[in-house]
Scaffold this active site. Structure first.
Site, PDB file in Angstrom:
ATOM      1  N   ALA A   1      25.510  67.068  18.018  1.00  0.00           N
ATOM      2  CA  ALA A   1      25.574  66.575  19.392  1.00  0.00           C
ATOM      3  C   ALA A   1      24.199  66.620  20.053  1.00  0.00           C
ATOM      4  O   ALA A   1      23.981  67.318  21.037  1.00  0.00           O
ATOM      5  CB  ALA A   1      26.630  67.318  20.202  1.00  0.00           C
ATOM      6  N   HIS A   2      23.265  65.872  19.466  1.00  0.00           N
ATOM      7  CA  HIS A   2      21.930  65.714  20.024  1.00  0.00           C
ATOM      8  C   HIS A   2      21.280  64.480  19.395  1.00  0.00           C
ATOM      9  O   HIS A   2      21.826  63.906  18.467  1.00  0.00           O
ATOM     10  CB  HIS A   2      21.070  66.965  19.785  1.00  0.00           C
ATOM     11  CG  HIS A   2      20.821  67.281  18.356  1.00  0.00           C
ATOM     12  ND1 HIS A   2      21.610  68.152  17.646  1.00  0.00           N
ATOM     13  CD2 HIS A   2      19.886  66.845  17.491  1.00  0.00           C
ATOM     14  CE1 HIS A   2      21.160  68.248  16.404  1.00  0.00           C
ATOM     15  NE2 HIS A   2      20.112  67.444  16.286  1.00  0.00           N
ATOM     16  N   ALA A   3      20.136  64.130  19.925  1.00  0.00           N
ATOM     17  CA  ALA A   3      19.328  63.038  19.372  1.00  0.00           C
ATOM     18  C   ALA A   3      17.913  63.560  19.186  1.00  0.00           C
ATOM     19  O   ALA A   3      17.548  64.605  19.725  1.00  0.00           O
ATOM     20  CB  ALA A   3      19.332  61.834  20.314  1.00  0.00           C
TER      21      ALA A   3
END
Length: 144
Positions: free
Chosen positions: A56-58
């Site tokens: 859950a990140h970029a």
């Protein structure tokens, strides 16, 4: 900057070498051949309770190549416009996740191992950890 899309994230079949009958298999991967970068960092997640989620990140710059070394899990890809879910359940397939894509691993089977090959060393400033910040980032970089 070009528009980044979840559809540019590639599922890649890696070479599967069968070792003598009943002695298993071997899979290899080479920098810039099976994925378009040199690996600078390798890490893996394990002992993740069944059904849990991670990621859950970029990333702003880092490319990642994800492999289900054992078990299975899904990768939810999001580019701010489109969402795509990719199932990883064979150790001779990997998913190339581009910088600028929001990715979340979910639905881990019991005993699964998520192996990640990364193009960059760990650098906290490369991470976008808030989805609201991610949406602002892609808008500011003309990815929408």
């Amino acid at each position: 900057m070009n528009k980044i899309s979840v559809y540019n994230c590639s599922l890649v079949e890696l070479p599967k070498i069968e070792v003598e009958a009943r002695k298993g298999n071997l899979t290899i991967a080479y920098n810039n051949e099976h994925f378009p970068f040199d690996v600078k960092r390798v890490f893996y997640s394990y002992d993740i309770p069944g059904g849990e989620a991670r990621g859950a990140h970029a990333h702003r710059e880092c490319h990642q190549f994800l492999i289900a070394a054992s078990g299975s899990f899904e990768v939810l890809l999001d580019d701010g416009r489109n969402k795509r879910t990719v199932l990883l359940n064979r150790p001779f397939y990997g998913l190339h996740v581009l910088p600028g894509i929001w990715a979340s691993e979910q639905g881990f089977s019991s005993g699964s191992i998520c192996l990640v090959l990364a193009s960059e060393n760990y650098f906290e400033e490369d991470y976008i950890r808030s989805y609201d910040d991610y949406l602002k980032y892609i808008k500011d970089t003309n990815n929408v």
